[in-house]
Write an enzyme that holds these catalytic residues in place. Structure first.
Site, short mmCIF file in Angstrom:
data_model
loop_
_atom_site.label_atom_id
_atom_site.label_comp_id
_atom_site.label_asym_id
_atom_site.label_seq_id
_atom_site.Cartn_x
_atom_site.Cartn_y
_atom_site.Cartn_z
N ARG A 90 0.79 -1.21 0.00
CA ARG A 90 0.00 0.00 0.00
C ARG A 90 0.84 1.28 0.00
O ARG A 90 0.50 2.24 -0.65
CB ARG A 90 -0.94 0.00 1.20
CG ARG A 90 -2.25 0.65 0.91
CD ARG A 90 -3.30 0.33 1.89
NE ARG A 90 -2.77 -0.11 3.19
CZ ARG A 90 -3.54 -0.29 4.24
NH1 ARG A 90 -4.83 -0.08 4.15
NH2 ARG A 90 -3.04 -0.70 5.37
N LYS A 100 -1.26 -18.91 4.81
CA LYS A 100 -2.21 -19.28 5.85
C LYS A 100 -2.58 -18.02 6.64
O LYS A 100 -1.81 -17.07 6.61
CB LYS A 100 -1.62 -20.36 6.74
CG LYS A 100 -0.65 -19.82 7.81
CD LYS A 100 -0.37 -20.88 8.85
CE LYS A 100 0.02 -20.28 10.15
NZ LYS A 100 0.38 -21.22 11.20
N ASP A 133 1.76 -24.47 2.77
CA ASP A 133 1.92 -24.95 4.13
C ASP A 133 3.42 -25.21 4.26
O ASP A 133 3.93 -26.19 3.71
CB ASP A 133 1.14 -26.24 4.38
CG ASP A 133 1.20 -26.64 5.86
OD1 ASP A 133 2.30 -26.56 6.42
OD2 ASP A 133 0.17 -27.02 6.42
N HIS A 134 4.12 -24.30 4.91
CA HIS A 134 5.58 -24.37 4.81
C HIS A 134 6.16 -25.64 5.42
O HIS A 134 7.28 -26.01 5.14
CB HIS A 134 6.25 -23.11 5.36
CG HIS A 134 6.15 -22.96 6.84
ND1 HIS A 134 5.07 -22.38 7.45
CD2 HIS A 134 6.98 -23.33 7.82
CE1 HIS A 134 5.26 -22.40 8.75
NE2 HIS A 134 6.40 -22.96 9.00
N LYS A 178 9.70 -28.57 4.14
CA LYS A 178 10.86 -28.94 4.94
C LYS A 178 11.52 -30.20 4.36
O LYS A 178 10.84 -31.14 3.97
CB LYS A 178 10.47 -29.19 6.40
CG LYS A 178 10.13 -27.90 7.13
CD LYS A 178 9.71 -28.18 8.55
CE LYS A 178 9.26 -26.92 9.26
NZ LYS A 178 10.37 -26.02 9.59
N GLU A 196 7.03 -25.37 20.98
CA GLU A 196 7.67 -24.07 20.82
C GLU A 196 8.00 -23.49 22.18
O GLU A 196 7.29 -23.75 23.16
CB GLU A 196 6.74 -23.11 20.08
CG GLU A 196 6.42 -23.56 18.66
CD GLU A 196 5.50 -22.55 17.97
OE1 GLU A 196 5.98 -21.85 17.08
OE2 GLU A 196 4.32 -22.47 18.33
N ASP A 209 -4.35 -22.98 14.55
CA ASP A 209 -3.07 -22.43 14.10
C ASP A 209 -2.08 -23.52 13.69
O ASP A 209 -1.23 -23.30 12.83
CB ASP A 209 -2.48 -21.60 15.25
CG ASP A 209 -1.30 -20.75 14.81
OD1 ASP A 209 -1.45 -20.04 13.81
OD2 ASP A 209 -0.23 -20.83 15.45
N HIS A 223 -0.64 -27.70 9.66
CA HIS A 223 0.68 -28.32 9.65
C HIS A 223 0.67 -29.76 10.15
O HIS A 223 1.20 -30.66 9.50
CB HIS A 223 1.66 -27.52 10.52
CG HIS A 223 1.72 -26.07 10.18
ND1 HIS A 223 1.81 -25.62 8.88
CD2 HIS A 223 1.70 -24.95 10.95
CE1 HIS A 223 1.86 -24.30 8.87
NE2 HIS A 223 1.78 -23.87 10.12
N LYS A 239 2.84 -23.56 23.03
CA LYS A 239 3.78 -22.44 23.19
C LYS A 239 4.40 -22.52 24.58
O LYS A 239 3.82 -23.10 25.50
CB LYS A 239 3.02 -21.11 23.10
CG LYS A 239 2.16 -20.97 21.87
CD LYS A 239 2.95 -20.46 20.70
CE LYS A 239 2.06 -20.31 19.48
NZ LYS A 239 2.85 -20.28 18.24
P1 NAD Z 1 2.32 -7.73 7.82
O1 NAD Z 1 1.22 -7.01 8.50
O2 NAD Z 1 3.69 -7.63 8.38
O3 NAD Z 1 2.42 -7.21 6.31
C1 NAD Z 1 1.30 -7.00 5.54
C2 NAD Z 1 1.68 -6.43 4.19
O4 NAD Z 1 0.49 -6.18 3.45
C3 NAD Z 1 2.42 -5.09 4.23
O5 NAD Z 1 3.39 -5.08 3.19
C4 NAD Z 1 1.33 -4.08 3.92
O6 NAD Z 1 1.81 -2.90 3.28
C5 NAD Z 1 0.49 -4.85 2.96
N1 NAD Z 1 -0.89 -4.38 2.91
C6 NAD Z 1 -1.75 -4.19 3.94
N2 NAD Z 1 -2.94 -3.74 3.50
C7 NAD Z 1 -2.83 -3.66 2.14
C8 NAD Z 1 -3.72 -3.27 1.11
N3 NAD Z 1 -4.97 -2.88 1.37
N4 NAD Z 1 -3.26 -3.35 -0.15
C9 NAD Z 1 -2.00 -3.74 -0.44
N5 NAD Z 1 -1.13 -4.13 0.49
C10 NAD Z 1 -1.54 -4.07 1.77
O7 NAD Z 1 1.85 -9.24 7.68
P2 NAD Z 1 2.76 -10.55 7.56
O8 NAD Z 1 3.13 -11.00 8.91
O9 NAD Z 1 3.83 -10.32 6.56
O10 NAD Z 1 1.72 -11.62 7.01
C11 NAD Z 1 1.28 -11.67 5.66
C12 NAD Z 1 0.45 -12.93 5.44
O11 NAD Z 1 1.25 -14.07 5.69
C13 NAD Z 1 -0.76 -13.07 6.36
O12 NAD Z 1 -1.77 -13.75 5.67
C14 NAD Z 1 -0.24 -13.94 7.47
O13 NAD Z 1 -1.27 -14.65 8.10
C15 NAD Z 1 0.65 -14.86 6.69
N6 NAD Z 1 1.72 -15.50 7.47
C16 NAD Z 1 2.66 -14.74 8.11
C17 NAD Z 1 3.68 -15.36 8.82
C18 NAD Z 1 4.75 -14.55 9.50
O14 NAD Z 1 5.64 -15.17 10.06
N7 NAD Z 1 4.72 -13.24 9.47
C19 NAD Z 1 3.72 -16.75 8.90
C20 NAD Z 1 2.75 -17.50 8.23
C21 NAD Z 1 1.76 -16.85 7.53
#
Ligand code: NAD
Length: 478
Positions: free
Chosen positions: A46, A143, A172-173, A177, A211, A230, A235, A326
């Site tokens: 964004r 996810k 599903d990471h 593995k 964890e 979760d 997983h 956890k």
């Molecule tokens: P985050 O909040 O850190 O990042 C979100 C991203 O989306 C940012 O780049 C933001 O600018 C962008 N964004 C938000 N609203 C937007 C919009 N309206 N239009 C365009 N871009 C927009 O989130 P994250 O932790 O990176 O997670 C992202 C996805 O991955 C989620 O679905 C989360 O459930 C999944 N996920 C994250 C992790 C992790 O370790 N962070 C692990 C597994 C799954």
């Protein structure tokens, strides 16, 4: 082997997951020569950002998340020059045409949805309505995939309006593995194990994902899901499927996923007495779950253990015990397949008598161990002892073990190759929720509260009992 030339767009390219996993992973694949220099990565999020500002952000992520001895300044500069950025609001119309103009013909187009699932539908719609995605484009979704059967179905239906199932890669990471894939190699490339891989010879299976971290900092978010949603629904379910499935006729995406789906459909409903839920208590200078989740009345579990039955010919009578939580004693994920004892012992040393166990360790130190009985060395007569036949990768591969791609790296390369074997199909996800929903509804109906457990312990007392009453015990979490 290099993959085809690609344009990969990462929606949420400035987010936590992109910075921690996706972009550093792509850098490593670039260094490994798998991502060729004519491929490009386009960050989309964004905020307004220049290409250079995005490159700076990625350079910082590489600095932070790639070990020093794996970084090479010249390579980093070369990699960064492959990066671009476009500002797009998933819910607005701006930026999409600019993105479309950046897409090249004749290269693989992939779109990684690393944003909140609430935005998946908006992005899928606009990728199509603005002509950004062609018919061969691939989309990668993160996810959580729904929070119950109804929401998963709705999400599948939304994606299906714009993309064919063969274009959708549900991550599903765990499936990325190395050891998880090795599990399939061990089962289906050796004659040794498969004949014993059934209830007749397997006493029980334990799957553990322990964890040490708390949910502090993301407690309000976690509280809406809990350990069952979760970890177990996705997983651990995938791990269970790979252990329990029948041999697919070929290592081919649909052949493998058909077999996994059959396992999920064969899962019995789990009665409440076979479920233990827990919440970690304050300790070790840290707050407890109820503080971290910012809801003193929360009944969400940060730990769950369950006994699961796969009702089919192969597994009738062999329970699968699953546990995850956890703030436990150690960070350890493993699958342990415990074989039955031989029908008769010819040795007097009953004390040393133990079963064979095949342990598949996912973290830390990915590898496998087969516990076998041998004679205790020395003159002490015929005494038995259990020793591990160690197949840890670090031991077998030496330095090469360092180059094993991380799960995300491998999966992204699979997307570019167009190989869906290690991704969940829509019907699998729905079947997993169809099994999960009644379990959650079951405990919601009783209003039962999770049992408190000490931080740094191996979980609630009742979880020990779940095993003890069957005359078994959990493996130690180390
Ligand atoms: P985050 O909040 O850190 O990042 C979100 C991203 O989306 C940012 O780049 C933001 O600018 C962008 N964004 C938000 N609203 C937007 C919009 N309206 N239009 C365009 N871009 C927009 O989130 P994250 O932790 O990176 O997670 C992202 C996805 O991955 C989620 O679905 C989360 O459930 C999944 N996920 C994250 C992790 C992790 O370790 N962070 C692990 C597994 C799954």
């Amino acid at each position: 082997i290099p993959v085809d030339v690609f344009d990969l767009v990462i929606f949420g390219g400035t987010g936590d997951l992109a910075r921690r996993k996706i972009l550093p992973g792509l850098y490593r694949r670039f260094v490994a020569g798998q991502m060729t220099s004519d491929s490009r990565i386009i960050g989309a999020a964004r905020g307004e950002l220049s290409d250079d500002a995005f490159r700076k952000l990625v350079a910082e992520s590489i600095d932070e998340f790639v070990p020093k001895d794996r970084r090479d300044e010249a390579m980093i500069t070369e990699f960064l020059s492959r990066l671009h950025y476009v500002a797009i609001d998933a819910k607005g119309e701006g930026g999409w045409d600019a993105l479309k103009n950046m897409m090249r013909d004749g290269v693989v187009r992939a779109f990684y949805f690393s944003v909140a699932p609430a935005l998946f539908g908006d992005i899928a719609l606009r990728l199509k309505s603005h002509g950004v995605a062609d018919d061969a484009a691939r989309i990668v979704v993160e996810k959580p995939f729904g929070r119950d059967l109804a929401t998963a179905k709705a999400l599948n239906a939304t994606l299906a309006q714009h993309f064919h199932e063969t274009q959708i890669y549900r991550i599903d990471h765990y499936l990325g593995k190395e050891t998880v894939q090795n599990l399939m190699a061990v089962r289906f490339a050796n004659i040794l194990f498969e004949p014993l891989w059934k209830a007749e010879y397997v006493d029980h299976v334990q799957i553990t994902v322990a964890e040490t971290v708390s949910v502090d900092g993301r407690g309000a978010y976690y509280d809406k899901s809990g350990a069952m949603r979760d970890m177990v629904q996705n997983h651990m379910m995938q791990l269970l499927c790979l252990i329990a499935m029948e041999p697919p006729y070929h290592f081919d995406p649909d052949a493998v996923r058909d077999e996994k789906l059959k396992v999920i459909r064969a899962l019995d409903p789990v009665p409440q007495q076979d479920i233990v839920r827990g919440q970690y208590l304050a300790g070790g200078g840290q707050g407890g779950y109820l503080e971290h989740c910012e809801n003193p009345a929360s009944t969400t579990e940060s730990y769950i253990a369950l006994k699961v039955h796969v009702s089919n010919w192969r597994w009738k009578g062999t329970p699968f015990y699953l546990r995850t939580g956890k703030r436990l004693r150690a960070r350890a994920s493993e699958i342990a397949i415990t074989f039955r004892e031989p029908p008769h012992s010819i040795f007097d040393d009953a004390k040393g008598w133990r079963e064979n166990v095949l342990v598949i360790r996912l973290q830390p130190d990915e590898g496998m161990n087969l516990m076998v009985m041998i004679k205790e060395p020395g003159p002490g007569g015929m005494r038995l002892m259990q020793v591990p036949l160690d197949m840890s990768f670090a031991g077998v591969l030496g330095d090469e073990a360092e180059d094993i791609p991380d799960a995300y790296e491998r999966l992204i390369m699979d997307v570019i190759r167009g190989n869906q074997t290690l991704f969940m199909r829509g019907d699998e996800v729905e079947a997993a929720w169809a099994w999960t929903d009644p379990i959650i509804e079951g405990w919601n109906a009783t209003g039962a509260k999770p049992q408190g457990y000490d931080a740094g312990s191996s979980g609630p007392e009742d979880a020990l009992m779940l095993m003890h009453r069957d005359g078994r015990r959990w493996r130690e979490i180390r």
